[in-house]
Structures are given as C-alpha cells and as structure tokens.
Write an enzyme that holds these catalytic residues in place. Structure first.
Site, short mmCIF file in Angstrom:
data_model
loop_
_atom_site.label_atom_id
_atom_site.label_comp_id
_atom_site.label_asym_id
_atom_site.label_seq_id
_atom_site.Cartn_x
_atom_site.Cartn_y
_atom_site.Cartn_z
CE LYS A 159 1.05 53.44 78.70
NZ LYS A 159 0.49 51.98 78.12
N1 PPE Z 1 -2.12 47.28 80.59
C1 PPE Z 1 -1.51 47.57 79.47
C2 PPE Z 1 -0.46 46.49 78.94
C3 PPE Z 1 -1.50 48.95 78.82
O1 PPE Z 1 -0.70 49.28 77.77
C4 PPE Z 1 -2.52 49.97 79.26
C5 PPE Z 1 -2.71 51.07 78.76
C6 PPE Z 1 -3.53 49.47 80.51
C7 PPE Z 1 -3.12 48.23 81.09
C8 PPE Z 1 -4.15 50.49 80.97
O2 PPE Z 1 -3.54 51.65 81.53
P1 PPE Z 1 -4.23 52.91 81.83
O3 PPE Z 1 -4.33 53.77 80.50
O4 PPE Z 1 -3.48 53.81 82.80
O5 PPE Z 1 -5.62 52.78 82.29
N2 PPE Z 1 -2.48 51.34 77.33
C9 PPE Z 1 -2.19 52.30 76.52
C10 PPE Z 1 -1.62 52.25 75.13
C11 PPE Z 1 -2.54 51.71 74.42
C12 PPE Z 1 -1.57 51.58 72.97
O6 PPE Z 1 -2.39 50.88 72.00
O7 PPE Z 1 -0.83 52.57 72.68
C13 PPE Z 1 -3.36 53.30 76.56
O8 PPE Z 1 -4.49 52.76 76.94
O9 PPE Z 1 -3.24 54.46 76.44
#
Ligand code: PPE
Length: 315
Positions: A159
């Site tokens: 990330k």
């Molecule tokens: N894909 C991406 C690209 C992504 O950024 C997130 C989280 C997810 C999938 C889902 O991952 P999880 O949170 O582990 O279920 N994105 C984070 C950031 C969003 C933002 O705008 O900043 C979040 O959801 O916290």
C-alpha cells in the site's frame, strides 16, 4: 467537498506533536517520488468503547509494505500502541487512523536509500466515504479507461503512496463523468478493483470477487467479506471476472476500510438487478457493520479496543 476535521495530536517516531507541526520539507523524497507506505484503519464506537477493526492485520500489511520498499519502520507492537493511543489522546470514538512512513529530506535523486524514513500515526473523524446516501442506497460506478499496472511494475500488494497516482486518474475520470467511483480493469482486460476499494459481484446467489492476480490490493475488508459470507452460508468464488460480468450481475458492491460495504446500483449506466440494493449485499453489509460496531458478537476476534476493558464500576 469534505474537508479534514483536524485533531490535536500526531505521533511521529515515538513522540507526540501538535497537528499543525506535523510538516515536512518540500524537498522530501516522498514529495518528488511518491515514496510512502501507509494504512487506513477504522475505529468504531462500540457499546464497550472505541475499537479498531482488524488492527493487527493492517499493521502486518504496513510492515509488509515497508519490507517490500526496504524502509525501516517501528515494530508492530509499537505501531499498535501508537494507533490505540492516537485515538485516546485525541478523545475520539469513531474515526479513521492513518499510519504512514515516508522517505524524508535527505539527498537528491531517485535513490531512496539516503533519505531518512519517518513514521507518523494520525487520526481524524471520517464519515461514509461515498456519502451516507451511497452507503444506504448504492452508488453509480463506471469502468474507467485507465487500467491497473501490470504485476511486477508497482507492487499492488504494497500500500504505497505512488500507487495512488493510478487511483487518482481513475477517481478523477469517474467523478468528472458524473460517477461516484471507478472500476479499473487489469492489464489483461479483466476486472481488478476500484480506485481505493475491492469489488464483489453477486450472480445467481454466488458471491464473486476477482482472484488474486497481482493487480490489486489484498483488502482486509475483502477478506472479512469472504469470511462473513462463509458464516452466512453464501457461496463465494474468487475467479477471473470479465468486464461484461459487471453488467449482468444481480448485485455488486465495493469493499474497503474507508468505503466499508457500499452497494453499487449501476455500472456504466446499466442498472444492476432491479437497480436497488440487493439482498445479499444488504445482509453482508448489516453483518459487517454489526460486527464492526460491536452490535453482533465478534466471533473472529476482529475488534481491538483502544483502551483496556472498563471495570464494572465504569472506572
Ligand atoms: N484497494 C485499494 C487500491 C485500496 O486503496 C484499498 C483501501 C482497498 C483495496 C481495500 O483495502 P482494505 O482497506 O484493506 O479493505 N483504501 C484505503 C484508502 C482510501 C483512501 O481514499 O485513502 C481505505 O479504504 O482506507
């Protein structure tokens, strides 16, 4: 446009600094080359006090991201304590916690190794990512013209800040064309994920999500949805998802920490199912939010209270 609601304290490598002082120099490596890794964790107001959803899993992904980018960050136990304390110090209950490690002010050039790593943990109140209405009634999404990068280019499992340049292109395209969110295809033309969330479909009672292919972040919410579907007896398939499956799905939803479980009511202006929120989406959303908010027993041990349990006397 939603703005930040500042809080008081931010953790920086073991010390507490005021929100306004958490600044960096414009020549910091991260500003030029996107060299940051971060996490996003939600803290929910439960009947037993504020609790974070799947904190150890988020911290594990944080240290994994750091490892991939060869960044030295504090150990997991220290980060977990900082995440708890940032909520307590800022006197919040429901909020969003953002640990981030950046390459700071060091030396010029792409080489990141001579710029010191700094780690911060901050939090702020953050409501429904795509609006309360989106959470309740679903959002309109599009398939973006921008795609996700190939595997072995920008590691999708990390990330990392730089990955979100792609996310920004997706999001801007969606918003400027009147959609709430974008769905990106991977390099092979198959469905990958949203700009900041994973995607699920329902077809004939089966829950389907793209199988791990090196083009999307392995969402912790995605994992929770798969587990909850198992608990509810909903069959799940991780599979290659061709774009056209989106249009003929009975239901679809986004899953992520910020977006939680947000139903999708149309894709490229094609209504899904009857155009409302489908029954499986609603069941999963209720179960997910119920567990996160401490209203349904936490049988998987997903909640971490920010404080030690209060005594019966409430002390
Ligand atoms: N894909 C991406 C690209 C992504 O950024 C997130 C989280 C997810 C999938 C889902 O991952 P999880 O949170 O582990 O279920 N994105 C984070 C950031 C969003 C933002 O705008 O900043 C979040 O959801 O916290």
């Amino acid at each position: 446009m939603a703005a930040f609601t500042p809080t008081e304290w931010i953790w920086r490598d073991g010390e507490w600094i005021p929100w306004e002082q958490a600044t960096i120099h414009v020549l910091s490596h991260v500003v030029h080359y996107g060299s940051a890794i971060f996490e996003g964790i939600r803290c929910y107001a439960t009947p037993d006090g504020p609790a974070m959803f799947r904190l150890p899993e988020h911290i594990r992904r944080f240290t994994d991201s750091a490892k991939i980018y060869r960044m030295e960050v504090p150990d997991a136990a220290t980060l977990i304590e900082a995440c708890k304390e940032v909520v307590v110090r800022n006197e919040l209950d429901a909020c969003y916690i953002r640990p981030i490690a950046i390459r700071g002010y060091g030396s010029p050039g792409v080489n990141p190794l001579n710029s010191p790593v700094q780690t911060f943990v901050m939090c702020w109140p953050w409501g429904a990512y795509l609006g309360e209405d989106g959470l309740n009634r679903g959002v309109d999404a599009c398939v973006a013209s921008w795609q996700r990068p190939y595997p072995n280019t920008y590691p999708a499992v990390a990330k990392a800040g730089g990955n979100y340049l792609n996310g920004q292109l997706l999001k801007m395209e969606a918003q400027l064309n009147g959609y709430a969110e974008a769905i990106a295809l991977g390099p092979g033309g198959l469905v990958s994920e949203g700009s900041g969330q994973n995607i699920f479909l329902v077809r004939d009672g089966v829950l389907i999500t793209p199988a791990v292919d090196g083009t999307f972040l392995h969402g912790i919410t995605r994992d929770a949805v798969i587990t909850l579907a198992g608990d509810l007896g909903i069959p799940v398939r991780e599979a290659a998802v061709p774009r056209e499956m989106l249009y003929v799905a009975d239901e679809a939803f986004f899953a992520g920490t910020a977006v939680e479980i947000t139903p999708i009511r149309s894709i490229d202006r094609i209504p899904l199912g009857n155009g409302g929120v489908g029954p499986i989406t609603r069941r999963l959303q209720e179960r997910f939010l119920g567990v996160a908010r401490g209203e349904i027993p936490d049988r998987h041990g997903w909640l971490t209270p920010v404080r030690e349990a209060r005594t019966a006397a409430g002390v």
